[in-house]
Design an enzyme around this catalytic site. Sequence first.
Site, mmCIF file in Angstrom:
data_model
loop_
_atom_site.group_PDB
_atom_site.id
_atom_site.type_symbol
_atom_site.label_atom_id
_atom_site.label_comp_id
_atom_site.label_asym_id
_atom_site.label_seq_id
_atom_site.Cartn_x
_atom_site.Cartn_y
_atom_site.Cartn_z
ATOM 1 N N HIS A 36 0.828 -1.199 0.000
ATOM 2 C CA HIS A 36 0.000 0.000 0.000
ATOM 3 C C HIS A 36 0.865 1.252 0.000
ATOM 4 C CE1 HIS A 36 0.456 -0.738 4.452
ATOM 5 N NE2 HIS A 36 0.800 0.533 4.371
HETATM 6 P P1 TYD Z 1 -2.013 -4.072 8.145
HETATM 7 O O1 TYD Z 1 -2.480 -2.762 7.624
HETATM 8 O O2 TYD Z 1 -2.463 -5.313 7.481
HETATM 9 O O3 TYD Z 1 -0.435 -4.058 8.201
HETATM 10 P P2 TYD Z 1 0.599 -3.936 6.983
HETATM 11 O O4 TYD Z 1 -0.185 -3.493 5.782
HETATM 12 O O5 TYD Z 1 1.545 -2.861 7.422
HETATM 13 O O6 TYD Z 1 1.231 -5.250 6.811
HETATM 14 O O7 TYD Z 1 -2.420 -4.128 9.687
HETATM 15 C C1 TYD Z 1 -2.682 -5.344 10.371
HETATM 16 C C2 TYD Z 1 -3.794 -5.133 11.400
HETATM 17 O O8 TYD Z 1 -3.399 -4.223 12.410
HETATM 18 C C3 TYD Z 1 -5.057 -4.592 10.782
HETATM 19 O O9 TYD Z 1 -6.143 -5.263 11.410
HETATM 20 C C4 TYD Z 1 -5.081 -3.137 11.216
HETATM 21 C C5 TYD Z 1 -4.324 -3.149 12.503
HETATM 22 N N1 TYD Z 1 -3.557 -1.911 12.756
HETATM 23 C C6 TYD Z 1 -3.925 -1.082 13.792
HETATM 24 O O10 TYD Z 1 -4.912 -1.337 14.523
HETATM 25 N N2 TYD Z 1 -3.202 0.045 14.028
HETATM 26 C C7 TYD Z 1 -2.114 0.359 13.288
HETATM 27 O O11 TYD Z 1 -1.450 1.398 13.551
HETATM 28 C C8 TYD Z 1 -1.736 -0.521 12.201
HETATM 29 C C9 TYD Z 1 -0.549 -0.205 11.332
HETATM 30 C C10 TYD Z 1 -2.479 -1.641 11.982
#
Ligand code: TYD
Length: 144
Positions: free
Chosen positions: A49
Site C-alpha cells: 500500500h
Molecule cells: P495491516 O495494515 O495489514 O499491516 P501492513 O499493511 O503494514 O502489513 O495491519 C494489520 C492489522 O493491524 C489490521 O487489522 C489493522 C491493525 N492496525 C492497527 O490497529 N493500528 C495500526 O497502527 C496498524 C498499522 C495496523
Amino acid sequence: MQVIKYVFQPHGDERGQLVALEEFKDIPFKIKRVYYMYDTAEGVIRGYHAHKSLEQILVCIHGSCKIRLDNGVEKKIVPLEKPYEGLYVANNMWREMYDFSVDAVLMVLASEIYDETDYIRNYDEFLKFTKNFSDTVAAQGIIL
Ligand code: TYD
C-alpha cells in the site's frame, strides 16, 4: 528516485548501546504513533500500500528485513539490518516489507494516528495518485 536513510546517533559505552529518537530532531515529523511487527511468518510480504498523507520512519530494531519502495516509476530495495538506521518512507511511496529474519522486529514511527481512509491499497489508484508528486526530500538523512 530518492530514498532517504537516517543514521541515528548510538550512545554507546561499556554497558552497551542506546539510541534515542526525538521528533523534529532525529525524526522529521511529529511522532503520533509507534507500532512494530514481530514473529513474522517465513515468506510473508506485508504492506502492499501507499498513503495519502502518512509519513513514516522504519527501523529494524532487531534482526533484518527488506523494504521494496516504488514511486510509480522506479523501484528500490533497501535492506534494514542495523538498529541505528531508519528508512524514511514518504506517503506517496508504495511499500512492501519482506524477507524478515525469524528474530526481526520492525518498528515504525508514524506521523499520524491510524486511519484506514489514508491508505491506498489499489496499485492503479496509487499510480494515479503519485503522478501528481515529485520526490519528497526529507530535511536530513542520506540519499541512497
Ligand atoms: P495491516 O495494515 O495489514 O499491516 P501492513 O499493511 O503494514 O502489513 O495491519 C494489520 C492489522 O493491524 C489490521 O487489522 C489493522 C491493525 N492496525 C492497527 O490497529 N493500528 C495500526 O497502527 C496498524 C498499522 C495496523
